[in-house]
Design an enzyme around this catalytic site. Sequence first.
Site, PDB file in Angstrom:
ATOM      1  N   HIS A  89       0.073  -0.455 -13.593  1.00  0.00           N
ATOM      2  CA  HIS A  89       0.831  -1.675 -13.853  1.00  0.00           C
ATOM      3  C   HIS A  89       2.316  -1.323 -13.894  1.00  0.00           C
ATOM      4  O   HIS A  89       2.697  -0.338 -14.532  1.00  0.00           O
ATOM      5  CB  HIS A  89       0.387  -2.301 -15.177  1.00  0.00           C
ATOM      6  CG  HIS A  89       1.013  -3.643 -15.406  1.00  0.00           C
ATOM      7  ND1 HIS A  89       0.555  -4.776 -14.777  1.00  0.00           N
ATOM      8  CD2 HIS A  89       2.093  -4.008 -16.146  1.00  0.00           C
ATOM      9  CE1 HIS A  89       1.321  -5.794 -15.127  1.00  0.00           C
ATOM     10  NE2 HIS A  89       2.260  -5.357 -15.952  1.00  0.00           N
ATOM     11  N   GLY A 105       0.796  -1.228   0.000  1.00  0.00           N
ATOM     12  CA  GLY A 105       0.000   0.000   0.000  1.00  0.00           C
ATOM     13  C   GLY A 105       0.826   1.273   0.000  1.00  0.00           C
ATOM     14  O   GLY A 105       0.321   2.331   0.397  1.00  0.00           O
TER      15      GLY A 105
HETATM   16  C1  GAR Z   1       2.976  -1.477  -7.622  1.00  0.00           C
HETATM   17  O1  GAR Z   1       4.270  -1.460  -8.166  1.00  0.00           O
HETATM   18  C2  GAR Z   1       1.953  -1.693  -8.712  1.00  0.00           C
HETATM   19  O2  GAR Z   1       2.324  -1.161  -9.945  1.00  0.00           O
HETATM   20  C3  GAR Z   1       1.889  -3.190  -8.763  1.00  0.00           C
HETATM   21  O3  GAR Z   1       1.954  -3.597  -7.425  1.00  0.00           O
HETATM   22  C4  GAR Z   1       2.781  -2.694  -6.715  1.00  0.00           C
HETATM   23  C5  GAR Z   1       2.090  -2.332  -5.419  1.00  0.00           C
HETATM   24  O4  GAR Z   1       2.972  -1.633  -4.575  1.00  0.00           O
HETATM   25  N1  GAR Z   1       0.684  -3.643  -9.418  1.00  0.00           N
HETATM   26  C6  GAR Z   1       0.636  -4.756 -10.148  1.00  0.00           C
HETATM   27  O5  GAR Z   1       1.588  -5.491 -10.295  1.00  0.00           O
HETATM   28  C7  GAR Z   1      -0.725  -5.040 -10.779  1.00  0.00           C
HETATM   29  N2  GAR Z   1      -0.606  -6.050 -11.794  1.00  0.00           N
HETATM   30  P1  GAR Z   1       2.420  -0.944  -3.264  1.00  0.00           P
HETATM   31  O6  GAR Z   1       1.542  -1.955  -2.533  1.00  0.00           O
HETATM   32  O7  GAR Z   1       3.639  -0.589  -2.471  1.00  0.00           O
HETATM   33  O8  GAR Z   1       1.642   0.283  -3.673  1.00  0.00           O
END
Ligand code: GAR
Length: 188
Positions: free
Chosen positions: A104, A12
Amino acid sequence: MKRIVLFASGSGSNVENIADYFKDNPNVTISAVLTNKRDAKVLERCDRLKINALYFNKTAFLESDCVLNILKALQPDLIVLAGFLWKIPDALIFHFSDKIINIHPALLPKYGGKGMYGMKVHETILQNKEKETGITIHYVNQNYDEGAIIHQAKTSIAPSDTAESIAEKVHALEYEHFPKIIESLLNG
Ligand code: GAR
């Protein structure tokens, strides 16, 4: 007042960055953060930041109208997937068409699709000796990572980069671009 609902499955850090970006904006509120992981770190962040947070299970999301009805009640102007890993059911896409966006961690259409998330993406990009990567912010449709692209930003990959250092570069791009794109969509 513009209302954002965020979906997250993990740490998050994007949720926190978006909350920080809008904290002094009286016209934008984060109505709630919804998660499908009961131990997701995003829930701790929401406790600390005093943001409404709800956990839901597969039954609520996929086998009933529970999450749909919660969203209808919240009346979001924008639903933002920030590291959310389940496919969005058709009923939600139908009801909130053009109001659901995703981020993404790669330059779609490359390195998207089912199973391509988080570190898996960066590890694959490293193995394939790509010279650049980046982020894609896009609308959500019925297929993973295939909705219309709203915005992309790039970063280069050095020979010394690791999957971890690529993840850091990509996160930095996310923190810089995602809140601004959300703001511009809210402003129409
Ligand atoms: C982010 O890098 C986002 O782009 C990726 O998950 C991460 C979440 O980080 N999303 C995906 O891979 C969706 N396919 P966070 O929980 O620290 O915000």
